[in-house]
Design a protein around this motif. Structure first.
Motif, PDB file in Angstrom:
ATOM      1  N   PRO A   1       2.348  53.704 -10.362  1.00 38.87           N
ATOM      2  CA  PRO A   1       3.748  53.440 -10.700  1.00 38.87           C
ATOM      3  C   PRO A   1       4.567  53.224  -9.438  1.00 38.87           C
ATOM      4  O   PRO A   1       4.251  53.753  -8.378  1.00 38.87           O
TER       5      PRO A   1
ATOM      6  N   ASN B   1       1.825  64.315 -12.180  1.00 47.07           N
ATOM      7  CA  ASN B   1       2.306  63.429 -13.248  1.00 47.07           C
ATOM      8  C   ASN B   1       2.185  61.963 -12.848  1.00 47.07           C
ATOM      9  O   ASN B   1       1.799  61.105 -13.659  1.00 47.07           O
ATOM     10  N   VAL B   2       2.515  61.642 -11.579  1.00 42.87           N
ATOM     11  CA  VAL B   2       2.412  60.265 -11.090  1.00 42.87           C
ATOM     12  C   VAL B   2       0.964  59.798 -11.104  1.00 42.87           C
ATOM     13  O   VAL B   2       0.650  58.681 -11.534  1.00 42.87           O
TER      14      VAL B   2
ATOM     15  N   VAL C   1      -3.722  56.454 -16.450  1.00 39.00           N
ATOM     16  CA  VAL C   1      -3.546  55.961 -17.819  1.00 39.00           C
ATOM     17  C   VAL C   1      -3.187  54.480 -17.817  1.00 39.00           C
ATOM     18  O   VAL C   1      -3.720  53.686 -18.616  1.00 39.00           O
ATOM     19  N   MET C   2      -2.288  54.086 -16.911  1.00 37.95           N
ATOM     20  CA  MET C   2      -1.809  52.704 -16.881  1.00 37.95           C
ATOM     21  C   MET C   2      -2.730  51.777 -16.105  1.00 37.95           C
ATOM     22  O   MET C   2      -2.624  50.547 -16.200  1.00 37.95           O
TER      23      MET C   2
ATOM     24  N   GLU D   1      12.910  58.618  -7.471  1.00 32.43           N
ATOM     25  CA  GLU D   1      11.854  59.004  -8.400  1.00 32.43           C
ATOM     26  C   GLU D   1      11.857  60.517  -8.608  1.00 32.43           C
ATOM     27  O   GLU D   1      11.971  61.278  -7.660  1.00 32.43           O
TER      28      GLU D   1
ATOM     29  N   GLU E   1      -1.585  60.987 -12.891  1.00 32.19           N
ATOM     30  CA  GLU E   1      -2.082  60.864 -14.265  1.00 32.19           C
ATOM     31  C   GLU E   1      -1.540  59.603 -14.934  1.00 32.19           C
ATOM     32  O   GLU E   1      -2.261  58.926 -15.681  1.00 32.19           O
ATOM     33  N   ALA E   2      -0.279  59.282 -14.644  1.00 33.00           N
ATOM     34  CA  ALA E   2       0.293  58.040 -15.181  1.00 33.00           C
ATOM     35  C   ALA E   2      -0.423  56.824 -14.613  1.00 33.00           C
ATOM     36  O   ALA E   2      -0.672  55.836 -15.323  1.00 33.00           O
TER      37      ALA E   2
END
Length: 450
Positions: free
Chosen positions: A360, A348-349, A355-356, A366, A351-352
């Motif tokens: 992150p 998830n980290v 995308v960003m 976290e 993929e984020a």
């Protein structure tokens, strides 16, 4: 079934110190046992060290190697595990420590140095890893895959247990046959029984046609039972019968259906503790856990972070340099992170970040959702239901049940003034299971007055 696949070889191995246990006092004084990675102790046959001590539980304690230290985990035993005056549920200890199990005293120490097989590469089917702990697991998966033995995969939520199950299937002679998955924690018992064994038309309200269950769909291949620890007691006997006889009846059916299925199960729960507490059948446990494979948590294999991060970026469609998305400082932050959500959280980290366009920021908290509190009478605060709704079903359910369990046990002991025998009668609960819950909560040692 035959296969023309060529499997990669494993390297000769790496040296490790075995675990050694010697009984200093008790009915089995002088008895010893050694194991390479994990060593189980209890009164039940099948433990590495079997103690003939009536105060020792069937599965009492498990030891495992963690670098130079030894990890001790009590398996929900009735009489607990002591180190000196302290009762422990889990603890890291140094070699030479003495454990007290019931009336038996045992010394835990280093054994001889042996060579343990490790996998030579970094990719084994869907599995990825370059850390020693993962390469040892991959070597075991490769070896076990060729057998027909039932396998129980244990590990934390999100650690990758289903990936290991798929690797066992893909590397097995059954690889060209079906791979079926059933999540035992995601369905009510009636639907779960139908999903496992199927049903005939008219067998219950809403059964307007025949349904073929997972056992039949997996015939010739592999059936993966995820979250097997959630299997209702009412279905445990049915599953055991199907495994023993290799046949079953559909719900509402009269004829037996014969199947050839290899069963692989997974759980993040301690099934040995469940057996001790009476909530999981011992005979079913033995049938499922012919071989056990332990999947390490991500914090135990940080060497694999770059490999896994690149894999998830490529899966997401990114083809550029990994350092553009996850520069060195981001990777350092990831290595320091505890990863409570394990590989699932990492995915998830990553993929984020893709995308960003930037990594992150990770903190020690976290992966843990902020907890909004609501009050309740006579006790500590609880997490509001709405704070659980965004979690995966099993995680949300587990968090809620854990809070209920703690509140219930505290109130129960308060009402019975700490009398565990009376508490068990009031709650209509197995006394040994209640003892385990009390120790799990770190409460005062219970009075066991009758």
């Amino acid at each position: 079934m035959t296969s023309d696949r060529t499997l990669p070889q494993s390297s000769a191995g790496v040296p490790i110190r075995r675990l050694r246990v010697e009984v200093l006092e008790g009915a089995d004084k002088g008895a010893t046992a050694e194991a390479a990675d994990r060593l189980s102790i209890g009164s039940e046959e099948g433990n590495d060290l079997v103690l003939h001590d009536e105060t020792v539980s069937r599965f009492h304690v498990e030891l495992s190697r963690n670098g130079d230290r030894i990890f001790v985990r009590d398996c929900g035993s009735t009489n607990g595990t002591q180190i000196g005056p302290a009762w422990i549920e889990t603890a890291f200890v140094s070699p030479g420590v003495t454990l007290k199990l019931g009336r038996s005293n045992l010394r835990v120490s280093d054994g001889e140095t042996v060579s343990v097989e490790v996998f030579a590469g970094e990719v084994l089917g869907p599995m990825l890893g370059r850390s020693p702990v993962m390469r040892k697991l991959m070597a075991r998966v490769r070896r076990v895959a060729e057998s027909e033995a039932s396998v129980l995969i244990i590990g934390e939520t999100g650690a990758g247990k289903e990936i290991v199950a798929r690797a066992l299937h893909e590397l097995s002679p059954r690889s060209d046959q079906p791979f079926e998955t059933i999540d035992c924690g995601a369905m009510v018992p009636t639907l779960l029984a139908s999903e496992l064994f199927g049903h005939e038309k008219g067998s219950f309200t809403g059964a307007d046609k025949q349904h073929i269950g997972a056992f039949e769909r997996a015939d010739g291949g592999t059936l993966f039972l995820d979250e097997i620890g959630e299997l209702p007691a009412s279905l445990q006997a049915n599953l055991l019968g199907a495994l023993e006889r290799r046949s079953f009846r559909r719900l509402g059916g009269k004829d037996r259906v014969n199947v050839d299925v290899r069963v692989v199960s997974a759980t993040n729960r301690d099934l040995r503790a469940e057996v001790n507490g009476g909530s999981f059948r011992a005979d079913l446990y033995y049938r499922l856990a012919v071989v056990q494979l332990a999947v390490p948590a991500l914090r135990e294999r940080v060497e694999d972070l770059p490999l896994l991060a690149e894999h998830f970026l490529r899966q997401a469609g990114y083809s550029g340099p990994v350092s553009d998305i996850l520069p060195d400082e981001a990777m350092e932050s990831m290595r320091a992170h505890r990863w409570p959500g394990n590989v699932r959280e990492l995915r998830n980290v990553v993929e984020a970040a893709w995308v960003m366009g930037e990594a992150p920021e990770l903190t020690e908290a976290e992966g843990a959702r902020p907890k909004r509190e609501v009050s309740r009478v006579g006790g500590p605060s609880l997490v509001a239901i709405e704070d659980l709704l965004g979690l995966p079903y099993n995680e949300a359910r587990g968090a809620l049940l854990d809070q209920f369990e703690g509140a219930y046990i505290e109130d129960l002991l308060r009402r019975t003034q700490g009398n565990v025998a009376k508490s068990a009668r009031v709650a209509k609960m197995n006394r040994s299971y209640l003892n385990r819950l009390i120790r799990k909560r770190g409460l005062q040692p219970p009075r066991d007055d009758t």
